[in-house]
Design a protein around this motif. Structure first.
Motif, mmCIF file in Angstrom:
data_model
loop_
_atom_site.group_PDB
_atom_site.id
_atom_site.type_symbol
_atom_site.label_atom_id
_atom_site.label_comp_id
_atom_site.label_asym_id
_atom_site.label_seq_id
_atom_site.Cartn_x
_atom_site.Cartn_y
_atom_site.Cartn_z
ATOM 1 N N SER A 32 -38.249 50.287 40.394
ATOM 2 C CA SER A 32 -38.159 51.323 41.413
ATOM 3 C C SER A 32 -38.926 50.930 42.667
ATOM 4 N N THR A 33 -40.088 50.314 42.504
ATOM 5 C CA THR A 33 -40.863 49.853 43.654
ATOM 6 C C THR A 33 -40.112 48.768 44.406
ATOM 7 N N ALA A 34 -39.513 47.840 43.680
ATOM 8 C CA ALA A 34 -38.769 46.756 44.320
ATOM 9 C C ALA A 34 -37.575 47.306 45.094
ATOM 10 N N GLN A 35 -36.857 48.268 44.521
ATOM 11 C CA GLN A 35 -35.709 48.844 45.214
ATOM 12 C C GLN A 35 -36.141 49.567 46.480
ATOM 13 N N SER A 36 -37.255 50.247 46.416
ATOM 14 C CA SER A 36 -37.770 50.953 47.585
ATOM 15 C C SER A 36 -38.108 49.967 48.701
ATOM 16 N N ARG A 37 -38.713 48.853 48.334
ATOM 17 C CA ARG A 37 -39.080 47.846 49.331
ATOM 18 C C ARG A 37 -37.835 47.204 49.950
ATOM 19 N N VAL A 38 -36.832 46.953 49.125
ATOM 20 C CA VAL A 38 -35.586 46.362 49.639
ATOM 21 C C VAL A 38 -34.932 47.312 50.630
ATOM 22 N N GLN A 40 -36.417 49.515 52.452
ATOM 23 C CA GLN A 40 -37.229 49.535 53.669
ATOM 24 C C GLN A 40 -36.971 48.282 54.512
ATOM 25 N N ILE A 41 -36.837 47.129 53.864
ATOM 26 C CA ILE A 41 -36.540 45.889 54.585
ATOM 27 C C ILE A 41 -35.169 45.989 55.248
ATOM 28 N N GLU A 42 -34.185 46.513 54.532
ATOM 29 C CA GLU A 42 -32.847 46.666 55.104
ATOM 30 C C GLU A 42 -32.867 47.623 56.297
ATOM 31 N N PHE A 43 -33.610 48.716 56.175
ATOM 32 C CA PHE A 43 -33.698 49.680 57.267
ATOM 33 C C PHE A 43 -34.321 49.035 58.505
ATOM 34 N N LEU A 44 -35.446 48.358 58.318
ATOM 35 C CA LEU A 44 -36.112 47.727 59.454
ATOM 36 C C LEU A 44 -35.268 46.597 60.032
ATOM 37 N N GLY A 45 -34.561 45.869 59.175
ATOM 38 C CA GLY A 45 -33.708 44.786 59.645
ATOM 39 C C GLY A 45 -32.541 45.279 60.488
ATOM 40 N N ALA A 46 -32.136 46.515 60.264
ATOM 41 C CA ALA A 46 -31.011 47.082 61.022
ATOM 42 C C ALA A 46 -31.444 47.598 62.398
ATOM 43 N N LEU A 47 -32.736 47.718 62.637
ATOM 44 C CA LEU A 47 -33.219 48.196 63.932
ATOM 45 C C LEU A 47 -33.060 47.113 64.996
ATOM 46 N N SER A 48 -32.964 47.533 66.226
ATOM 47 C CA SER A 48 -32.889 46.569 67.325
ATOM 48 C C SER A 48 -34.285 45.984 67.576
ATOM 49 N N ASP A 49 -34.333 44.898 68.326
ATOM 50 C CA ASP A 49 -35.620 44.283 68.644
ATOM 51 C C ASP A 49 -36.507 45.249 69.426
ATOM 52 N N GLU A 50 -35.907 46.062 70.264
ATOM 53 C CA GLU A 50 -36.671 47.035 71.039
ATOM 54 C C GLU A 50 -37.280 48.105 70.132
#
Length: 73
Positions: A32-38, A40-50
């Motif tokens: 569950s912790t690993a899925q949560s981190r993944v 979060q990484i996907e969410f942040l990766g989808a953000l623009s550089d700005e």
């Protein structure tokens, strides 16, 4: 001088079962912790550089940021 303690069979079975269940629950928590981190990484990766800059992050900092409590990177 060694002391031998006779543990009733029922207690040994209960202790063994407790170890197995505890290990299984720890496994579920780690998944569950690993899925949560993944996520979060996907969410942040989808953000623009700005958007990342507004959060004080760069793309190369995303994983370090997500795992900041688990590793000293």
């Amino acid at each position: 001088m060694a002391t031998i303690v006779d543990v009733p069979q029922g207690n040994r079975i209960a202790a063994g079962l407790n170890r197995v269940l505890s290990g299984f629950l720890n496994f579920l928590v780690s998944i569950s912790t690993a899925q949560s981190r993944v996520r979060q990484i996907e969410f942040l990766g989808a953000l623009s550089d700005e958007e990342l800059a507004q959060r004080g992050l760069t793309r190369q900092d995303i994983v370090r940021h997500v795992y900041r409590d688990a590793y000293y990177i």
